[in-house]
Design a protein around this motif. Sequence first.
Motif, PDB file in Angstrom:
ATOM      1  N   PRO A  14       0.827  -1.212   0.000  1.00 50.40           N
ATOM      2  CA  PRO A  14       0.000   0.000   0.000  1.00 50.40           C
ATOM      3  C   PRO A  14       0.862   1.263   0.000  1.00 50.40           C
ATOM      4  O   PRO A  14       2.016   1.241   0.437  1.00 50.40           O
ATOM      5  CB  PRO A  14      -0.807  -0.115   1.296  1.00 50.40           C
ATOM      6  N   ILE A  15       0.280   2.358  -0.462  1.00 46.76           N
ATOM      7  CA  ILE A  15       1.000   3.626  -0.500  1.00 46.76           C
ATOM      8  C   ILE A  15       1.475   4.040   0.884  1.00 46.76           C
ATOM      9  O   ILE A  15       2.533   4.660   1.037  1.00 46.76           O
ATOM     10  CB  ILE A  15       0.119   4.730  -1.136  1.00 46.76           C
ATOM     11  N   ALA A  16       0.722   3.684   1.930  1.00 50.13           N
ATOM     12  CA  ALA A  16       1.112   4.039   3.296  1.00 50.13           C
ATOM     13  C   ALA A  16       2.374   3.317   3.736  1.00 50.13           C
ATOM     14  O   ALA A  16       3.105   3.797   4.609  1.00 50.13           O
ATOM     15  CB  ALA A  16      -0.028   3.729   4.273  1.00 50.13           C
ATOM     16  N   VAL A  17       2.653   2.158   3.139  1.00 50.89           N
ATOM     17  CA  VAL A  17       3.881   1.423   3.434  1.00 50.89           C
ATOM     18  C   VAL A  17       5.024   1.952   2.582  1.00 50.89           C
ATOM     19  O   VAL A  17       6.156   2.106   3.052  1.00 50.89           O
ATOM     20  CB  VAL A  17       3.675  -0.090   3.202  1.00 50.89           C
ATOM     21  N   ARG A  18       4.732   2.264   1.340  1.00 54.04           N
ATOM     22  CA  ARG A  18       5.769   2.791   0.445  1.00 54.04           C
ATOM     23  C   ARG A  18       6.160   4.219   0.817  1.00 54.04           C
ATOM     24  O   ARG A  18       7.304   4.620   0.661  1.00 54.04           O
ATOM     25  CB  ARG A  18       5.285   2.741  -1.002  1.00 54.04           C
ATOM     26  N   GLN A  19       5.178   5.019   1.279  1.00 57.01           N
ATOM     27  CA  GLN A  19       5.418   6.402   1.686  1.00 57.01           C
ATOM     28  C   GLN A  19       4.761   6.615   3.044  1.00 57.01           C
ATOM     29  O   GLN A  19       3.576   6.938   3.123  1.00 57.01           O
ATOM     30  CB  GLN A  19       4.822   7.383   0.672  1.00 57.01           C
ATOM     31  N   ALA A  20       5.539   6.423   4.117  1.00 55.89           N
ATOM     32  CA  ALA A  20       4.977   6.411   5.464  1.00 55.89           C
ATOM     33  C   ALA A  20       4.309   7.732   5.843  1.00 55.89           C
ATOM     34  O   ALA A  20       3.441   7.766   6.729  1.00 55.89           O
ATOM     35  CB  ALA A  20       6.060   6.073   6.484  1.00 55.89           C
ATOM     36  N   ASP A  21       4.711   8.838   5.197  1.00 58.22           N
ATOM     37  CA  ASP A  21       4.135  10.135   5.546  1.00 58.22           C
ATOM     38  C   ASP A  21       3.041  10.575   4.568  1.00 58.22           C
ATOM     39  O   ASP A  21       2.595  11.719   4.611  1.00 58.22           O
ATOM     40  CB  ASP A  21       5.226  11.207   5.596  1.00 58.22           C
ATOM     41  N   PHE A  22       2.584   9.675   3.710  1.00 55.22           N
ATOM     42  CA  PHE A  22       1.614  10.053   2.673  1.00 55.22           C
ATOM     43  C   PHE A  22       0.361  10.668   3.281  1.00 55.22           C
ATOM     44  O   PHE A  22      -0.088  11.745   2.866  1.00 55.22           O
ATOM     45  CB  PHE A  22       1.243   8.824   1.834  1.00 55.22           C
ATOM     46  N   PHE A  23      -0.223  10.008   4.278  1.00 49.27           N
ATOM     47  CA  PHE A  23      -1.475  10.488   4.836  1.00 49.27           C
ATOM     48  C   PHE A  23      -1.270  11.652   5.807  1.00 49.27           C
ATOM     49  O   PHE A  23      -2.226  12.336   6.161  1.00 49.27           O
ATOM     50  CB  PHE A  23      -2.235   9.339   5.512  1.00 49.27           C
ATOM     51  N   GLN A  60       4.924  -3.545  10.914  1.00 52.32           N
ATOM     52  CA  GLN A  60       3.520  -3.743  10.619  1.00 52.32           C
ATOM     53  C   GLN A  60       3.155  -5.210  10.864  1.00 52.32           C
ATOM     54  O   GLN A  60       3.775  -6.106  10.293  1.00 52.32           O
ATOM     55  CB  GLN A  60       3.216  -3.358   9.174  1.00 52.32           C
ATOM     56  N   PRO A  61       2.139  -5.471  11.688  1.00 50.22           N
ATOM     57  CA  PRO A  61       1.825  -6.865  12.034  1.00 50.22           C
ATOM     58  C   PRO A  61       1.061  -7.639  10.967  1.00 50.22           C
ATOM     59  O   PRO A  61       0.982  -8.866  11.053  1.00 50.22           O
ATOM     60  CB  PRO A  61       0.978  -6.723  13.296  1.00 50.22           C
ATOM     61  N   HIS A  62       0.468  -6.955   9.963  1.00 50.09           N
ATOM     62  CA  HIS A  62      -0.418  -7.650   9.035  1.00 50.09           C
ATOM     63  C   HIS A  62      -0.030  -7.547   7.562  1.00 50.09           C
ATOM     64  O   HIS A  62      -0.067  -8.540   6.840  1.00 50.09           O
ATOM     65  CB  HIS A  62      -1.852  -7.122   9.180  1.00 50.09           C
ATOM     66  N   ILE A  63       0.305  -6.346   7.092  1.00 55.93           N
ATOM     67  CA  ILE A  63       0.329  -6.106   5.654  1.00 55.93           C
ATOM     68  C   ILE A  63       1.448  -6.853   4.936  1.00 55.93           C
ATOM     69  O   ILE A  63       1.274  -7.277   3.782  1.00 55.93           O
ATOM     70  CB  ILE A  63       0.391  -4.588   5.347  1.00 55.93           C
ATOM     71  N   HIS A  64       2.584  -7.052   5.592  1.00 56.91           N
ATOM     72  CA  HIS A  64       3.662  -7.768   4.909  1.00 56.91           C
ATOM     73  C   HIS A  64       3.291  -9.236   4.720  1.00 56.91           C
ATOM     74  O   HIS A  64       3.500  -9.801   3.630  1.00 56.91           O
ATOM     75  CB  HIS A  64       4.974  -7.620   5.676  1.00 56.91           C
ATOM     76  N   ARG A  65       2.725  -9.842   5.739  1.00 52.65           N
ATOM     77  CA  ARG A  65       2.291 -11.237   5.587  1.00 52.65           C
ATOM     78  C   ARG A  65       1.224 -11.357   4.498  1.00 52.65           C
ATOM     79  O   ARG A  65       1.303 -12.227   3.626  1.00 52.65           O
ATOM     80  CB  ARG A  65       1.748 -11.778   6.898  1.00 52.65           C
ATOM     81  N   LEU A  66       0.219 -10.479   4.527  1.00 51.42           N
ATOM     82  CA  LEU A  66      -0.828 -10.526   3.509  1.00 51.42           C
ATOM     83  C   LEU A  66      -0.241 -10.394   2.108  1.00 51.42           C
ATOM     84  O   LEU A  66      -0.583 -11.160   1.196  1.00 51.42           O
ATOM     85  CB  LEU A  66      -1.835  -9.399   3.744  1.00 51.42           C
ATOM     86  N   SER A  67       0.628  -9.414   1.937  1.00 53.04           N
ATOM     87  CA  SER A  67       1.199  -9.161   0.619  1.00 53.04           C
ATOM     88  C   SER A  67       2.039 -10.335   0.137  1.00 53.04           C
ATOM     89  O   SER A  67       1.970 -10.732  -1.037  1.00 53.04           O
ATOM     90  CB  SER A  67       2.046  -7.884   0.647  1.00 53.04           C
ATOM     91  N   HIS A  68       2.815 -10.912   1.034  1.00 53.79           N
ATOM     92  CA  HIS A  68       3.657 -12.039   0.646  1.00 53.79           C
ATOM     93  C   HIS A  68       2.820 -13.281   0.351  1.00 53.79           C
ATOM     94  O   HIS A  68       3.141 -14.052  -0.573  1.00 53.79           O
ATOM     95  CB  HIS A  68       4.690 -12.308   1.733  1.00 53.79           C
ATOM     96  N   LEU A  69       1.724 -13.455   1.087  1.00 50.75           N
ATOM     97  CA  LEU A  69       0.800 -14.544   0.760  1.00 50.75           C
ATOM     98  C   LEU A  69       0.220 -14.351  -0.638  1.00 50.75           C
ATOM     99  O   LEU A  69       0.054 -15.314  -1.397  1.00 50.75           O
ATOM    100  CB  LEU A  69      -0.328 -14.614   1.791  1.00 50.75           C
ATOM    101  N   GLY A  70      -0.081 -13.108  -0.981  1.00 44.17           N
ATOM    102  CA  GLY A  70      -0.594 -12.834  -2.318  1.00 44.17           C
ATOM    103  C   GLY A  70       0.410 -13.192  -3.399  1.00 44.17           C
ATOM    104  O   GLY A  70       0.037 -13.712  -4.463  1.00 44.17           O
TER     105      GLY A  70
END
Length: 216
Positions: free
Chosen positions: A41-50, A97-107
Amino acid sequence: MSLSFDLFWSFRSPYSYLVTPRICDLVASHDVTCNVRIVYPIAVRQADFFQKVDPLWVFYLMKDTYRTADYLGLPYRWPMPDPVIMDPATRLYPAEQPHIHRLSHLGVVAAARGRGLEFIREVSHTIWSGTVDNWHEGDHMSDAAARAGLDLAEMDAAIAADEAHCIAAIDANQTAQRAAGHYGVPLMAVDGEPFFGQDRLDQLIWRLKQKGLQPR
């Protein structure tokens, strides 16, 4: 010859969830292949986006996603928990991040096994439909993987054995995403032409028909 298109997709994107059932229907009904390419997600690629974005951006996002889900007849609720955790005091997204890396790698693993589209449909429904709380606990994820024809424990083991491969695959997808002409999701691309957003799916289908898209 069967046509194909790339789908750059994120587990934190409500619009990615909202477009997925229609892409599944397209692939089921027509001679076309969807190459699922997971990105962070953009929030992971650019931590200050939001932190930097105009507050109206988030306000409109919330209004529009609920409206779009209603229009499409899809169940929808912002996930509990959010796949990407934000520090509410700073509006920054920490590296841990507790969730997004696992989700993305599962994908990534699901796509490599030829079940990428099925996996993102089942998992995004689990996360975004509002039908379950705490989607990350219990059997919710393993049940979603099973519905997609996959074994979650086997996938987790594959990631643990070579997580660097998953990270490299996502990096390659993100490079290809920008090369296709946009940085957001969902982004569909066919022969180098980008179609950004769930509201561009009809134009993608129109272009595919120009290229010879046929019903199955």
